[in-house]
Design an enzyme around this catalytic site. Structure first.
Site, PDB file in Angstrom:
ATOM      1  N   ALA A 270       9.794  21.999 118.057  1.00 40.06           N
ATOM      2  CA  ALA A 270       9.913  21.248 119.137  1.00 40.06           C
ATOM      3  C   ALA A 270       9.113  19.279 119.041  1.00 40.06           C
ATOM      4  O   ALA A 270       9.022  19.547 118.130  1.00 40.06           O
ATOM      5  CB  ALA A 270       7.912  21.695 120.037  1.00 40.06           C
ATOM      6  N   CYS A 271       9.065  19.128 119.893  1.00 39.85           N
ATOM      7  CA  CYS A 271       8.268  17.578 120.222  1.00 39.85           C
ATOM      8  C   CYS A 271       7.407  17.313 121.586  1.00 39.85           C
ATOM      9  O   CYS A 271       7.307  18.383 121.915  1.00 39.85           O
ATOM     10  CB  CYS A 271       9.870  16.064 119.760  1.00 39.85           C
ATOM     11  SG  CYS A 271      10.774  16.574 121.345  1.00 39.85           S
TER      12      CYS A 271
END
Length: 459
Positions: free
Chosen positions: A410-411
């Site tokens: 994830a970012c």
């Protein structure tokens, strides 16, 4: 001449977080300051006013983009103004502290302001002796000052002390003097987040926390603490700017490649960059390709993750402009562009070649997976999922073994996470998933609260 506000035209590269400036000198000529190699916006602005660029000034040997000054000298006959201490190897006027250039009504005075780099100059714009504004480059920037570690850890403190004195020199200018920095929000040269890209000396004396430091030691501590990592290509561009970038006769073309040519390029050590949106990459991509969605930050991640010494082929979506890929690559010195896959992924599969897929999951479908956060340290510290494993994207290729089996990557939204997943797949991971969203989406779906601070698992 009378200097009106509309005589100054900021040209912002939001992807790199930098501003160039075009100054209308009032007689059909213009001054360009810190122009990058992608001169399309500058040429458009100059064309609207019927301006010829007579002067191109660079505040320092830029590490984050190739200068457009040499090109402006060729295209417009611009006189290039830069620090004599930079020892540039092309025709230019080398200025020392206090030297002035007569622009024909306005005057540009060089102010030695080392810190961000050794040879850094600020340029004070004067009208009949009155200070109008100062192009501060990477010295005084809005509510901060640019980083001082680009020349190596052994020089960071020395340059930070030089930056202290440079900022004190600049703040001795009249309070109403405009401040026109090059580096701004989004720059890895250490600008803080925020929307303001210009200021005044008076406003900076009031609002800049570095200028509130009680003494030099406090200033240095604040400046060198936590500037974060920076792209690998920064280590190459200052020298490239000293030599001067090669001249271009227009936009370099991105030739069409067949599927077989792309396969041959990969077999010969080249790389395939998939510039399509993250969801398109997830649905089907060339095995071994690197996902870097085409947006403002494309050049940053290209220069961080791939070498400039190997040929590159690109996969694009129908609506994407190949010129945007070319200029983002060329402005950071990536010129070995072999071409793009003609017909995109349909042509690849029609040729009988296998495509890979990557799970792109909403937050409510990620239960049971470890959470790998690939954002920058400052983003992670501002709020992250409890128990996250934090591996910055820029280090992931070397730290891929630290990503657990079955992790969701994830970012902030999904673009960098898809890049991370492509790197993990290249390293042999076959079970990677990407979060379609950010940490707040994940926390809400899992009944959690984001936590702040650097705590987390760091490989």
């Amino acid at each position: 001449m009378g200097f009106a506000d509309d005589h100054l035209i900021p040209l912002v590269d939001h992807g790199l977080g930098n501003s160039a400036y075009l100054v209308d000198l009032g007689d059909g000529r213009a001054l360009a300051v810190d122009a990058g190699r992608d001169l399309r916006a500058l040429h458009t602005a100059a064309g609207r006013r019927g301006l010829t660029v007579a002067y191109a000034a660079d505040t320092h040997l830029h590490a984050d983009f190739l200068s457009g000054a040499v090109q402006l000298g060729h295209d417009h006959g611009a006189a290039i103004l830069a620090s004599a201490a930079g020892h540039r190897s092309f025709d230019h006027r080398g200025l020392t502290d206090g030297e002035e250039a007569d622009l024909g009504g306005l005057t540009l005075r060089a102010l030695a302001t080392p810190g961000h780099t050794d040879e850094h100059l600020a340029f004070l714009l004067l009208d009949d002796g009155r200070a109008l504004g100062v192009f501060t480059g990477g010295s005084l920037i809005v509510n901060s000052a640019a980083r001082t570690d680009l020349l190596g850890a052994d020089r960071t403190e020395e340059l930070a002390r030089a930056q202290f004195h440079s900022l004190r020199r600049l703040t001795a200018l009249p309070d109403d003097t405009a401040v026109w920095p090059t580096h701004g929000a989004g720059s890895f040269c250490s600008a803080p987040p925020g929307t303001e890209r210009t200021s005044t000396i008076g406003a900076q004396k009031r609002d800049n926390p570095l200028l509130a430091a009680a003494d030099e030691d406090t200033f240095v501590r604040r400046l060198v603490t936590g500037p974060g990592t920076y792209p690998a290509y920064f280590d190459r561009l200052a020298e490239a700017n000293r030599r001067g970038p090669g001249l271009l006769s227009g936009t370099p073309r991105l030739p069409d490649l067949t599927a077989e040519q792309v396969r041959a390029l990969m077999a010969d050590g080249g790389h395939v960059v998939d510039a399509r949106p993250a969801a398109d990459y997830a649905a089907g991509h060339i095995p071994g390709s690197v996902a870097i969605p085409l947006r403002g930050q494309f050049g940053t991640w290209l220069g961080w993750l791939l070498p400039d010494t190997a040929p590159l082929a690109f996969v694009t979506a129908d609506a994407q402009d190949p010129d945007d890929i070319v200029w983002q690559a060329y402005k950071i010195g990536y010129e070995r562009l072999a071409g793009r896959l003609a017909g995109g992924m349909p042509a690849w599969t029609a040729a009988g070649h296998r495509q890979a897929t990557t799970a792109f999951l909403p937050a409510d479908r990620t239960h049971g997976r470890s959470y790998v956060d690939v954002r920058q340290e400052s983003e992670f510290a501002a709020g992250h999922v409890p128990g996250s494993i934090h591996i910055e994207l820029g280090t992931l290729a070397e730290a891929s073994a630290a990503a657990p089996v079955g992790a969701v990557v994830a970012c902030g939204h999904g673009e960098r996470a898809m890049t991370a997943a492509s790197l993990l797949e290249r390293a042999g991971h076959t079970d990677v998933a990407v979060l379609d969203g950010g940490p707040a989406d994940y926390a809400a779906a899992h009944g959690q609260e984001l936590v702040q601070g650097p705590e987390g698992t760091h490989p």
